[in-house]
Design a protein around this motif. Structure first.
Motif, PDB file in Angstrom:
ATOM      1  N   LYS A 129       4.775  10.737   2.628  1.00 48.73           N
ATOM      2  CA  LYS A 129       4.485   9.335   1.862  1.00 48.73           C
ATOM      3  C   LYS A 129       4.792   8.338   3.030  1.00 48.73           C
ATOM      4  CE  LYS A 129       5.203  11.028  -2.654  1.00 48.73           C
ATOM      5  NZ  LYS A 129       6.294  11.906  -3.111  1.00 48.73           N
TER       6      LYS A 129
ATOM      7  N   ILE B 157       1.064  -1.108   0.084  1.00 49.30           N
ATOM      8  CA  ILE B 157       0.170   0.012  -0.078  1.00 49.30           C
ATOM      9  C   ILE B 157       0.919   1.417   0.158  1.00 49.30           C
ATOM     10  CG2 ILE B 157      -1.886   1.274   1.137  1.00 49.30           C
ATOM     11  CD1 ILE B 157      -2.783  -1.293   2.564  1.00 49.30           C
ATOM     12  N   HIS B 158       0.637   2.232  -0.964  1.00 51.87           N
ATOM     13  CA  HIS B 158       1.274   3.483  -0.856  1.00 51.87           C
ATOM     14  C   HIS B 158       0.197   4.418  -0.553  1.00 51.87           C
ATOM     15  CE1 HIS B 158       3.311   6.653  -3.494  1.00 51.87           C
ATOM     16  NE2 HIS B 158       3.854   6.650  -2.372  1.00 51.87           N
ATOM     17  N   GLN B 159       0.499   5.219   0.432  1.00 48.42           N
ATOM     18  CA  GLN B 159      -0.220   6.274   0.834  1.00 48.42           C
ATOM     19  C   GLN B 159       0.226   7.693   0.901  1.00 48.42           C
ATOM     20  OE1 GLN B 159      -1.616   4.984   5.112  1.00 48.42           O
ATOM     21  NE2 GLN B 159      -3.535   4.110   3.899  1.00 48.42           N
TER      22      GLN B 159
ATOM     23  N   GLY C 119       0.285  11.354   2.815  1.00 47.24           N
ATOM     24  CA  GLY C 119      -0.069  12.041   3.993  1.00 47.24           C
ATOM     25  C   GLY C 119       0.078  13.668   3.950  1.00 47.24           C
TER      26      GLY C 119
END
Length: 120
Positions: free
Chosen positions: A76, A67-69, A71
């Motif tokens: 990141k 998962i890449h989020q 912020g």
């Protein structure tokens, strides 16, 4: 007339950092084979070595995050699952599986490593 030539070195990601087998880590997408879970002791030993490394280098070392989020303030987050969970059948499901979260600051350097079992 003056020409400048640049040479670029292409190298593949290393197979290990310390005793951490990165080939096994990258091969356990989503932690669904539960191999990453067996590598946690070695991962914890190299945490201080990887702090401060750029996001691109971390991606090369550990492989594409599960998962890449994004912020606040251009931070990141890369999430790597360490064990099998509901995400193995459907990545859109919130998974309570153990995971490691790598936080990158606004300039793209790894600034924090946390472990979490609660859903994101």
């Amino acid at each position: 007339m003056h020409f400048t030539f640049y040479t670029f070195s292409c190298s593949s990601a290393p197979d290990r950092i310390g005793n951490l087998d990165l080939v096994k880590w990258r091969g356990d997408r989503g932690g669904c084979k539960e191999i990453r879970k067996t590598l946690m002791g070695d991962f914890r030993k190299i945490e201080s070595e990887i702090l401060g490394k750029p996001i691109d280098e971390i991606g090369e070392l550990f492989g594409k995050p599960d998962i890449h989020q994004l912020g606040a303030r251009n931070q990141k987050f890369y999430v790597y699952f360490l064990e099998k969970g509901v995400h193995c059948n459907d990545i859109t499901q919130k998974s309570g599986a153990q995971k490691v979260i790598l936080r990158f600051n606004a300039v793209g350097l790894l600034s924090e490593i946390t472990f979490q079992a609660r859903p994101l």
